[in-house]
Write a protein that holds these residues in place. Structure first.
Motif, PDB file in Angstrom:
ATOM      1  N   ARG A  10      10.155  32.744  11.124  1.00 28.72           N
ATOM      2  CA  ARG A  10      10.550  32.236  12.444  1.00 28.72           C
ATOM      3  C   ARG A  10      11.543  33.168  13.109  1.00 28.72           C
ATOM      4  O   ARG A  10      11.464  33.416  14.314  1.00 28.72           O
ATOM      5  CB  ARG A  10      11.123  30.828  12.320  1.00 28.72           C
ATOM      6  CG  ARG A  10      10.086  29.810  11.833  1.00 28.72           C
ATOM      7  CD  ARG A  10      10.704  28.522  11.443  1.00 28.72           C
ATOM      8  NE  ARG A  10      11.532  28.750  10.255  1.00 28.72           N
ATOM      9  CZ  ARG A  10      12.110  27.802   9.549  1.00 28.72           C
ATOM     10  NH1 ARG A  10      11.976  26.548   9.903  1.00 28.72           N
ATOM     11  NH2 ARG A  10      12.836  28.088   8.483  1.00 28.72           N
ATOM     12  N   GLU A  11      12.482  33.700  12.310  1.00 26.79           N
ATOM     13  CA  GLU A  11      13.440  34.675  12.855  1.00 26.79           C
ATOM     14  C   GLU A  11      12.694  35.919  13.330  1.00 26.79           C
ATOM     15  O   GLU A  11      12.974  36.455  14.401  1.00 26.79           O
ATOM     16  CB  GLU A  11      14.465  35.081  11.796  1.00 26.79           C
ATOM     17  CG  GLU A  11      15.430  33.998  11.418  1.00 26.79           C
ATOM     18  CD  GLU A  11      16.334  34.392  10.267  1.00 26.79           C
ATOM     19  OE1 GLU A  11      17.467  33.894  10.238  1.00 26.79           O
ATOM     20  OE2 GLU A  11      15.924  35.189   9.399  1.00 26.79           O
ATOM     21  N   ARG A  12      11.752  36.367  12.508  1.00 29.78           N
ATOM     22  CA  ARG A  12      10.985  37.567  12.850  1.00 29.78           C
ATOM     23  C   ARG A  12      10.200  37.357  14.135  1.00 29.78           C
ATOM     24  O   ARG A  12      10.127  38.244  14.987  1.00 29.78           O
ATOM     25  CB  ARG A  12      10.040  37.921  11.693  1.00 29.78           C
ATOM     26  CG  ARG A  12       9.367  39.235  11.865  1.00 29.78           C
ATOM     27  CD  ARG A  12      10.365  40.377  11.728  1.00 29.78           C
ATOM     28  NE  ARG A  12       9.698  41.620  12.080  1.00 29.78           N
ATOM     29  CZ  ARG A  12      10.249  42.594  12.759  1.00 29.78           C
ATOM     30  NH1 ARG A  12      11.504  42.518  13.131  1.00 29.78           N
ATOM     31  NH2 ARG A  12       9.596  43.680  13.041  1.00 29.78           N
ATOM     32  N   ALA A  13       9.625  36.175  14.306  1.00 31.32           N
ATOM     33  CA  ALA A  13       8.855  35.875  15.514  1.00 31.32           C
ATOM     34  C   ALA A  13       9.742  35.935  16.758  1.00 31.32           C
ATOM     35  O   ALA A  13       9.326  36.451  17.805  1.00 31.32           O
ATOM     36  CB  ALA A  13       8.191  34.507  15.391  1.00 31.32           C
ATOM     37  N   ILE A  14      10.964  35.441  16.651  1.00 30.62           N
ATOM     38  CA  ILE A  14      11.899  35.488  17.785  1.00 30.62           C
ATOM     39  C   ILE A  14      12.248  36.931  18.111  1.00 30.62           C
ATOM     40  O   ILE A  14      12.247  37.332  19.277  1.00 30.62           O
ATOM     41  CB  ILE A  14      13.157  34.645  17.490  1.00 30.62           C
ATOM     42  CG1 ILE A  14      12.791  33.159  17.493  1.00 30.62           C
ATOM     43  CG2 ILE A  14      14.265  34.941  18.503  1.00 30.62           C
ATOM     44  CD1 ILE A  14      13.876  32.243  16.992  1.00 30.62           C
ATOM     45  N   ASN A  45      17.890  47.790  14.516  1.00 34.25           N
ATOM     46  CA  ASN A  45      17.874  47.245  13.150  1.00 34.25           C
ATOM     47  C   ASN A  45      17.114  45.928  13.089  1.00 34.25           C
ATOM     48  O   ASN A  45      16.353  45.688  12.146  1.00 34.25           O
ATOM     49  CB  ASN A  45      19.289  47.066  12.613  1.00 34.25           C
ATOM     50  CG  ASN A  45      19.949  48.370  12.259  1.00 34.25           C
ATOM     51  OD1 ASN A  45      19.315  49.416  12.149  1.00 34.25           O
ATOM     52  ND2 ASN A  45      21.255  48.331  12.088  1.00 34.25           N
ATOM     53  N   LEU A  46      17.302  45.087  14.083  1.00 41.17           N
ATOM     54  CA  LEU A  46      16.562  43.822  14.134  1.00 41.17           C
ATOM     55  C   LEU A  46      15.068  44.090  14.294  1.00 41.17           C
ATOM     56  O   LEU A  46      14.243  43.503  13.599  1.00 41.17           O
ATOM     57  CB  LEU A  46      17.052  42.958  15.295  1.00 41.17           C
ATOM     58  CG  LEU A  46      18.451  42.369  15.171  1.00 41.17           C
ATOM     59  CD1 LEU A  46      18.862  41.729  16.489  1.00 41.17           C
ATOM     60  CD2 LEU A  46      18.531  41.377  14.035  1.00 41.17           C
ATOM     61  N   GLU A  47      14.736  44.977  15.208  1.00 38.82           N
ATOM     62  CA  GLU A  47      13.329  45.246  15.499  1.00 38.82           C
ATOM     63  C   GLU A  47      12.610  45.932  14.341  1.00 38.82           C
ATOM     64  O   GLU A  47      11.406  45.760  14.176  1.00 38.82           O
ATOM     65  CB  GLU A  47      13.221  46.083  16.776  1.00 38.82           C
ATOM     66  CG  GLU A  47      13.633  45.300  18.000  1.00 38.82           C
ATOM     67  CD  GLU A  47      13.586  46.078  19.294  1.00 38.82           C
ATOM     68  OE1 GLU A  47      13.827  45.471  20.349  1.00 38.82           O
ATOM     69  OE2 GLU A  47      13.302  47.299  19.257  1.00 38.82           O
ATOM     70  N   LEU A  72      11.176  31.634  24.650  1.00 39.72           N
ATOM     71  CA  LEU A  72      10.659  32.370  23.497  1.00 39.72           C
ATOM     72  C   LEU A  72      10.047  31.466  22.447  1.00 39.72           C
ATOM     73  O   LEU A  72       9.246  31.906  21.648  1.00 39.72           O
ATOM     74  CB  LEU A  72      11.780  33.177  22.842  1.00 39.72           C
ATOM     75  CG  LEU A  72      12.386  34.297  23.652  1.00 39.72           C
ATOM     76  CD1 LEU A  72      13.545  34.913  22.892  1.00 39.72           C
ATOM     77  CD2 LEU A  72      11.345  35.353  23.975  1.00 39.72           C
ATOM     78  N   ILE A  73      10.455  30.223  22.459  1.00 38.90           N
ATOM     79  CA  ILE A  73      10.056  29.316  21.377  1.00 38.90           C
ATOM     80  C   ILE A  73       8.840  28.503  21.773  1.00 38.90           C
ATOM     81  O   ILE A  73       8.516  28.260  22.842  1.00 38.90           O
ATOM     82  CB  ILE A  73      11.237  28.400  20.982  1.00 38.90           C
ATOM     83  CG1 ILE A  73      12.382  29.266  20.524  1.00 38.90           C
ATOM     84  CG2 ILE A  73      10.843  27.406  19.923  1.00 38.90           C
ATOM     85  CD1 ILE A  73      13.657  28.519  20.231  1.00 38.90           C
TER      86      ILE A  73
END
Length: 73
Positions: A10-14, A45-47, A72-73
């Motif tokens: 879910r974090e990755r999808a956001i 880093n997030l991407e 986004l959700i």
């Protein structure tokens, strides 16, 4: 660096949705980081799946992109 398999999907999808929106708007990661006053390494880093997003960073990125987290959700 965190093991990517431990990052919640879910974090990755956001993060991927934020990246897509950033690219859609034609804003570089460095430009966005500067605009929202976070480290220039945070967004890449997030991407690259090398860090987990905090809610604070996600909200800052949303503000910088002028979108609502709900979109986004």
């Amino acid at each position: 660096m965190e093991n990517p398999s431990q990052i919640d999907p879910r974090e990755r999808a956001i993060v991927l949705a934020l990246k897509a929106e950033r690219e859609r708007q034609g804003i570089s990661a460095a430009q966005l980081a500067k605009e929202i006053n976070i480290s220039r390494n945070t967004i890449p880093n997030l991407e690259r799946n090398e860090a987990r997003p905090t809610l604070w960073v996600v909200l800052k990125i949303c503000d910088g992109l002028k979108i609502n987290l709900k979109e986004l959700i």
